[in-house]
Structures are given as C-alpha cells and as structure tokens.
Motif scaffolding. Structure first.
Motif, PDB file in Angstrom:
ATOM      1  N   GLN A 180      51.323  51.043   0.737  1.00  0.00           N
ATOM      2  CA  GLN A 180      51.053  51.905   1.885  1.00  0.00           C
ATOM      3  C   GLN A 180      50.453  53.243   1.447  1.00  0.00           C
ATOM      4  O   GLN A 180      49.514  53.748   2.064  1.00  0.00           O
ATOM      5  N   VAL A 181      51.011  53.815   0.374  1.00  0.00           N
ATOM      6  CA  VAL A 181      50.502  55.102  -0.099  1.00  0.00           C
ATOM      7  C   VAL A 181      49.084  54.959  -0.634  1.00  0.00           C
ATOM      8  O   VAL A 181      48.214  55.789  -0.347  1.00  0.00           O
ATOM      9  N   ARG A 182      48.829  53.912  -1.390  1.00  0.00           N
ATOM     10  CA  ARG A 182      47.475  53.690  -1.906  1.00  0.00           C
ATOM     11  C   ARG A 182      46.483  53.517  -0.760  1.00  0.00           C
ATOM     12  O   ARG A 182      45.355  54.019  -0.812  1.00  0.00           O
ATOM     13  N   ALA A 183      46.896  52.816   0.286  1.00  0.00           N
ATOM     14  CA  ALA A 183      46.018  52.624   1.439  1.00  0.00           C
ATOM     15  C   ALA A 183      45.715  53.958   2.116  1.00  0.00           C
ATOM     16  O   ALA A 183      44.576  54.217   2.529  1.00  0.00           O
ATOM     17  N   GLU A 184      46.735  54.821   2.235  1.00  0.00           N
ATOM     18  CA  GLU A 184      46.509  56.130   2.861  1.00  0.00           C
ATOM     19  C   GLU A 184      45.612  56.989   1.991  1.00  0.00           C
ATOM     20  O   GLU A 184      44.757  57.724   2.505  1.00  0.00           O
ATOM     21  N   ILE A 185      45.796  56.916   0.675  1.00  0.00           N
ATOM     22  CA  ILE A 185      44.934  57.682  -0.228  1.00  0.00           C
ATOM     23  C   ILE A 185      43.480  57.270  -0.031  1.00  0.00           C
ATOM     24  O   ILE A 185      42.580  58.112   0.049  1.00  0.00           O
ATOM     25  N   LYS A 186      43.251  55.968   0.057  1.00  0.00           N
ATOM     26  CA  LYS A 186      41.873  55.499   0.250  1.00  0.00           C
ATOM     27  C   LYS A 186      41.328  55.941   1.606  1.00  0.00           C
ATOM     28  O   LYS A 186      40.143  56.298   1.724  1.00  0.00           O
ATOM     29  N   GLU A 187      42.174  55.928   2.616  1.00  0.00           N
ATOM     30  CA  GLU A 187      41.741  56.387   3.942  1.00  0.00           C
ATOM     31  C   GLU A 187      41.325  57.854   3.892  1.00  0.00           C
ATOM     32  O   GLU A 187      40.294  58.250   4.441  1.00  0.00           O
ATOM     33  N   ARG A 188      42.134  58.690   3.212  1.00  0.00           N
ATOM     34  CA  ARG A 188      41.793  60.112   3.078  1.00  0.00           C
ATOM     35  C   ARG A 188      40.539  60.293   2.238  1.00  0.00           C
ATOM     36  O   ARG A 188      39.737  61.213   2.482  1.00  0.00           O
ATOM     37  N   ALA A 189      40.352  59.422   1.250  1.00  0.00           N
ATOM     38  CA  ALA A 189      39.149  59.503   0.416  1.00  0.00           C
ATOM     39  C   ALA A 189      37.905  59.236   1.252  1.00  0.00           C
ATOM     40  O   ALA A 189      36.884  59.924   1.107  1.00  0.00           O
TER      41      ALA A 189
END
Length: 219
Positions: free
Chosen positions: A16-25
C-alpha cells in the motif's frame, strides 16, 4: 511483490505504501517532469521522513524504474489484448493512441525526453520488445509491395532491435516507419503543439495511418 503476493499484514502495508509513493510520484511528474522527481518531497507530502521512505525505494532511479516498468507493462498488455482480439495495424494504432491519451504523463515518461542520468535496466527493454514483436506480427500480415530500398538492405544486417523475430527487412522497415510516424503525431498532439491550429488531431492521426497503409482516407 505485488498485492496478490502480499499475505501478511506487514507485506500488505508495504504494498500500500509503495503504491501511494508511486501515486505521489506521478503527481510530481505531472507538475514538474520526471527529472525533478524528489523522494524527499514525496516523503514530506506523505508525512514521512526521508529515511523512512527510502526503505520502500532505495533511490530516485529505483522509483523511476518502477514507474517506467509499470508504464511499459501497461502498454504491452494493451497491445497484446488488442492482438488477441484480432486487431490489425489499424486496431493497434487506435489502441496505442487510446493508451497515450488516457495518461499523457505515463506516455511521456517512456517516449518523451530521457531523464538525465537515468538508465533503464534490461528487463524494461524486454517489455518494450514485446510491444515491437506485436507490431512486427501485424506488419507481417500485410503483403509486400514495391522494390527493396537501400534501408531494407541496411536492416538485413542491423536488426538487433527486432530480437529473434523472423520478419524480412521490408517488414522491419514498415514496422519502424509505422512506429516512428505515429509516435511523432502522438507526441506533438499530447504536448499541445496542435492547439489552436484548427484541425482535429484524431483525423490527422487517421490520415497518417491511412497513408502508411496505402488506403484512402475516410471522409
């Protein structure tokens, strides 16, 4: 590890955190471009410390690689699905444009200006080769016409980009021409260079495709 492989609460949280990081990227890229991507800025936006975020992506390049890999995989899957459904070159061209228009920033990450200092790993090249293989298959279905050109002869000995595809040089030439001309139209359209020129970019794209296929343009 993707969501399907995450079995423990800790693994699911990491996904979930990796997915959010990519979304913010992607949000950063849309605002300032991939070259300005900053893990520290993403961490701040998420309320994390820089070192905490680096536990999920060790570097900016690792994050870019993940975004590029996702983008190429998405396009490869789109093209493969179109071919499975029976798409010819026209169908592939429309699948490509639909994919590009759905997310221009994703398109420009893989087909726009290279990120300074970034080099994609070999597995991404392999995914890109899947896309080209589908294009070569579609081009091979068309009958050859016209005499061989000097560039056809050149491609007979310079075909590493086509992998082990058995397409003859004329088919390789057709595929390269198809790919470069349609990407040229798409890149200009998505960058806004047709804005205010008073014509429909979709019709221009179709006209270029018709010219490539040697068929009359529909009214």
């Amino acid at each position: 590890m993707d969501g399907a492989e995450a079995t423990t609460p800790r693994e699911r949280y990491r996904v979930q955190v990796r997915a959010e990081i990519k979304e913010r990227a992607w949000e950063q890229i849309a605002t300032a471009g991939a070259s300005a991507l900053s893990l520290n800025a993403i961490a701040k936006r998420m309320g994390m410390s820089g070192p905490a975020l680096y536990r999920y992506f060790a570097s900016r390049d690792e994050l870019i690689t993940e975004l590029v890999r996702d983008a190429y995989r998405s396009l490869a899957d789109t093209i493969r699905a179109a071919r499975t459904a029976g798409a010819d070159l026209t169908g592939l061209a429309h699948a490509l444009r639909g994919w590009a228009l759905a997310d221009p920033q994703r398109y420009f990450l893989v087909y726009g200006t290279p990120v300074p200092g970034y080099h994609a790993p070999d597995d991404i090249t392999a995914i890109a080769s899947e896309i080209m293989a589908s294009l070569l298959d579609a081009c091979a279905e068309l009958s050859a016409d016209g005499p061989a050109t000097p560039f056809d002869a050149h491609l007979a000995d310079h075909r590493d980009w086509a992998g082990d595809h058995p397409a003859p040089p004329a088919t390789l030439h057709r595929a390269l021409t198809f790919w470069t001309r349609l990407h040229g139209v798409l890149s200009l359209e998505l960058a806004g260079h047709f804005t205010g020129m008073g014509f429909d970019p979709a019709r221009f794209y179709d006209a270029e495709l018709a010219d490539l296929l040697g068929v009359p343009t529909k009214s």
